[in-house]
Every structure is written in C-alpha cells, then in structure tokens.
Design a protein around this motif. Structure first.
Motif, PDB file in Angstrom:
ATOM      1  N   PHE A   1       0.852  -1.194   0.000  1.00 47.34           N
ATOM      2  CA  PHE A   1       0.000   0.000   0.000  1.00 47.34           C
ATOM      3  C   PHE A   1       0.885   1.241   0.000  1.00 47.34           C
ATOM      4  N   LEU A   2       0.845   1.989  -1.114  1.00 46.27           N
ATOM      5  CA  LEU A   2       1.650   3.191  -1.306  1.00 46.27           C
ATOM      6  C   LEU A   2       3.115   2.957  -0.943  1.00 46.27           C
ATOM      7  N   THR A   3       3.576   3.517   0.167  1.00 43.58           N
ATOM      8  CA  THR A   3       5.013   3.427   0.502  1.00 43.58           C
ATOM      9  C   THR A   3       5.372   2.187   1.306  1.00 43.58           C
ATOM     10  N   TYR A   4       4.393   1.421   1.749  1.00 41.69           N
ATOM     11  CA  TYR A   4       4.664   0.291   2.645  1.00 41.69           C
ATOM     12  C   TYR A   4       4.557  -1.058   1.939  1.00 41.69           C
ATOM     13  N   LYS A   5       5.625  -1.838   1.969  1.00 39.26           N
ATOM     14  CA  LYS A   5       5.593  -3.217   1.475  1.00 39.26           C
ATOM     15  C   LYS A   5       4.743  -4.059   2.424  1.00 39.26           C
ATOM     16  N   GLU A   6       5.038  -3.952   3.717  1.00 32.12           N
ATOM     17  CA  GLU A   6       4.216  -4.597   4.742  1.00 32.12           C
ATOM     18  C   GLU A   6       4.523  -3.945   6.081  1.00 32.12           C
ATOM     19  N   VAL A   7       3.475  -3.471   6.742  1.00 35.09           N
ATOM     20  CA  VAL A   7       3.638  -2.826   8.044  1.00 35.09           C
ATOM     21  C   VAL A   7       2.358  -3.001   8.851  1.00 35.09           C
ATOM     22  N   GLU A   8       2.525  -3.066  10.152  1.00 32.73           N
ATOM     23  CA  GLU A   8       1.390  -3.154  11.062  1.00 32.73           C
ATOM     24  C   GLU A   8       1.576  -2.091  12.133  1.00 32.73           C
ATOM     25  N   VAL A   9       0.520  -1.303  12.370  1.00 37.60           N
ATOM     26  CA  VAL A   9       0.551  -0.212  13.332  1.00 37.60           C
ATOM     27  C   VAL A   9      -0.523  -0.496  14.378  1.00 37.60           C
ATOM     28  N   CYS A  10      -0.169  -0.368  15.646  1.00 37.73           N
ATOM     29  CA  CYS A  10      -1.124  -0.584  16.736  1.00 37.73           C
ATOM     30  C   CYS A  10      -1.210   0.680  17.578  1.00 37.73           C
ATOM     31  N   PRO A  11      -2.184   1.561  17.279  1.00 39.19           N
ATOM     32  CA  PRO A  11      -2.330   2.792  18.055  1.00 39.19           C
ATOM     33  C   PRO A  11      -2.705   2.488  19.506  1.00 39.19           C
ATOM     34  N   GLY A  12      -2.370   3.404  20.387  1.00 39.18           N
ATOM     35  CA  GLY A  12      -2.746   3.273  21.783  1.00 39.18           C
ATOM     36  C   GLY A  12      -4.183   3.705  22.006  1.00 39.18           C
TER      37      GLY A  12
ATOM     38  N   ILE B   1      -0.670   6.216   6.241  1.00 42.27           N
ATOM     39  CA  ILE B   1      -1.468   5.632   7.320  1.00 42.27           C
ATOM     40  C   ILE B   1      -2.876   6.229   7.300  1.00 42.27           C
ATOM     41  N   LEU B   2      -2.976   7.525   7.138  1.00 41.24           N
ATOM     42  CA  LEU B   2      -4.277   8.192   7.052  1.00 41.24           C
ATOM     43  C   LEU B   2      -5.079   7.659   5.859  1.00 41.24           C
ATOM     44  N   CYS B   3      -4.423   7.509   4.722  1.00 42.28           N
ATOM     45  CA  CYS B   3      -5.100   6.977   3.526  1.00 42.28           C
ATOM     46  C   CYS B   3      -5.625   5.569   3.796  1.00 42.28           C
ATOM     47  N   ALA B   4      -4.821   4.738   4.444  1.00 44.38           N
ATOM     48  CA  ALA B   4      -5.242   3.365   4.748  1.00 44.38           C
ATOM     49  C   ALA B   4      -6.461   3.360   5.665  1.00 44.38           C
ATOM     50  N   LEU B   5      -6.474   4.247   6.653  1.00 42.72           N
ATOM     51  CA  LEU B   5      -7.621   4.322   7.561  1.00 42.72           C
ATOM     52  C   LEU B   5      -8.886   4.711   6.797  1.00 42.72           C
ATOM     53  N   CYS B   6      -8.785   5.721   5.984  1.00 40.58           N
ATOM     54  CA  CYS B   6      -9.944   6.191   5.217  1.00 40.58           C
ATOM     55  C   CYS B   6     -10.444   5.103   4.268  1.00 40.58           C
ATOM     56  N   LEU B   7      -9.561   4.572   3.453  1.00 33.73           N
ATOM     57  CA  LEU B   7      -9.965   3.583   2.452  1.00 33.73           C
ATOM     58  C   LEU B   7     -10.355   2.250   3.086  1.00 33.73           C
ATOM     59  N   GLY B   8      -9.699   1.882   4.175  1.00 33.79           N
ATOM     60  CA  GLY B   8      -9.988   0.619   4.839  1.00 33.79           C
ATOM     61  C   GLY B   8     -11.302   0.611   5.589  1.00 33.79           C
ATOM     62  N   LEU B   9     -11.797   1.790   5.955  1.00 31.21           N
ATOM     63  CA  LEU B   9     -13.068   1.884   6.672  1.00 31.21           C
ATOM     64  C   LEU B   9     -14.224   2.251   5.744  1.00 31.21           C
ATOM     65  N   GLY B  10     -14.004   2.118   4.440  1.00 29.57           N
ATOM     66  CA  GLY B  10     -15.089   2.291   3.473  1.00 29.57           C
ATOM     67  C   GLY B  10     -15.101   3.603   2.729  1.00 29.57           C
ATOM     68  N   GLY B  11     -14.137   4.472   2.999  1.00 25.91           N
ATOM     69  CA  GLY B  11     -14.083   5.757   2.311  1.00 25.91           C
ATOM     70  C   GLY B  11     -13.667   5.624   0.854  1.00 25.91           C
ATOM     71  N   GLN B  12     -13.983   6.642   0.083  1.00 24.23           N
ATOM     72  CA  GLN B  12     -13.633   6.676  -1.342  1.00 24.23           C
ATOM     73  C   GLN B  12     -12.340   7.469  -1.543  1.00 24.23           C
TER      74      GLN B  12
ATOM     75  N   GLU C   1       4.523  -1.380  -9.249  1.00 21.88           N
ATOM     76  CA  GLU C   1       4.917  -2.697  -9.749  1.00 21.88           C
ATOM     77  C   GLU C   1       4.320  -3.871  -8.977  1.00 21.88           C
ATOM     78  N   GLU C   2       3.299  -3.619  -8.178  1.00 21.34           N
ATOM     79  CA  GLU C   2       2.578  -4.695  -7.494  1.00 21.34           C
ATOM     80  C   GLU C   2       1.193  -4.817  -8.110  1.00 21.34           C
ATOM     81  N   ASP C   3       0.596  -6.004  -8.039  1.00 21.79           N
ATOM     82  CA  ASP C   3      -0.714  -6.249  -8.644  1.00 21.79           C
ATOM     83  C   ASP C   3      -1.881  -5.997  -7.695  1.00 21.79           C
ATOM     84  N   SER C   4      -1.594  -5.970  -6.392  1.00 21.49           N
ATOM     85  CA  SER C   4      -2.673  -5.776  -5.433  1.00 21.49           C
ATOM     86  C   SER C   4      -2.119  -5.185  -4.140  1.00 21.49           C
ATOM     87  N   ALA C   5      -3.029  -4.686  -3.334  1.00 17.32           N
ATOM     88  CA  ALA C   5      -2.684  -4.158  -2.015  1.00 17.32           C
ATOM     89  C   ALA C   5      -3.753  -4.624  -1.043  1.00 17.32           C
ATOM     90  N   GLU C   6      -3.414  -4.568   0.233  1.00 10.50           N
ATOM     91  CA  GLU C   6      -4.370  -4.983   1.246  1.00 10.50           C
ATOM     92  C   GLU C   6      -4.293  -4.057   2.454  1.00 10.50           C
TER      93      GLU C   6
END
Length: 143
Positions: A26-37, A54-65, A82-87
């Motif tokens: 996803f964008l700049t991250y190959k694979e990362v996990e963030v756990c907010p407090g 991270i902000l983009c992932a939150l918006c798009l991951g929670l149903g935003g356009q 150069e990747e075929d998919s993101a998660e």
C-alpha cells in the motif's frame, strides 16, 4: 488479534477504536502493522516517511472513497508501484469490551491491468466475504 497488541489493554479502548492497521503493498509500505494506543496518538516523521499513507489506509480501509483524500480518484493508484494488489486490514475495539470478538475489516485492492475489474476491491469482515455497503454499515454502527 495481532501479537503486537496487548490483549489486557483492549478494555482501555472505546468501542470502535482502531486497535490495529495492517498495510501490504500500500503506497510506501511493502508490509507494516501499526497498533495505536487507547488515547491520543501522534504520527511523526520526516517528509516522505509514510505518515499520510497511514491516514489513507484508515480512510480507504473503513469504506471511504479515494476522492475524499484529494490524492487520487482511483483506488488502484494506492497500490505500490509494480505490485498487482494491495491490502488494508483494520481491527476495531469491540462494542462490548468484555467480549473477545473484534471486528476485522479487510480491503483487498486489485490492479488487474486490462481487465474489467481493474481497481476493484474485495471486502471482508471477520474473514467472511462482504460488500462495501456492509462495511460502511458496520463502521456507522460504531458511531
């Protein structure tokens, strides 16, 4: 539940709080996990380090356009070059903190060059196939 998340602290989070965000290709991250407090979280870093990602992932991951972000109008443009998919996977604190069940929303974005489903997203809630509408309803239910 992520091994990064301390299960004894889940009760400190308000219902619907973000417990974990995982991004793959996803964008700049190959694979990362963030756990907010459970309280105030601040994301700091130099330009280009992925704070807005991270902000983009939150918006798009929670149903935003994508157009809400002012960055791109097509979700496939958020897939790493150069990747075929993101998660994006987002784990939410339960409505009832005494329950062990956490809602986990997953959005799988497909580039699919030259195919009719280019830029399509597959949605999952708690590992079961879902729809964009169902995800938005789930998120709204925490409101």
């Amino acid at each position: 539940m992520s091994p990064l998340l301390d299960p004894t602290r889940v009760g400190e989070y308000k219902p619907g709080s973000i417990l974990r965000v995982k991004m793959v290709n996803f964008l700049t991250y190959k694979e990362v996990e963030v756990c907010p407090g459970p309280r105030l979280n601040v994301v700091c870093g130099p330009n280009g380090s992925g704070k807005s990602t991270i902000l983009c992932a939150l918006c798009l991951g929670l149903g935003g356009q994508p157009n809400l972000l002012g960055r791109a109008d097509d979700v496939k443009l958020f897939i790493m070059h150069e990747e075929d998919s993101a998660e994006i996977e987002i784990e939410l604190a339960p409505k009832d903190p005494t329950q062990p069940h956490h809602d986990i929303i997953k959005r799988h974005i497909i580039r699919a060059k030259g195919r009719s489903n280019a830029g399509a997203s597959d949605w999952y809630v708690n590992d079961e196939k879902s729809s964009h509408k169902e995800v938005k309803e789930l998120v709204r239910g925490y409101g």
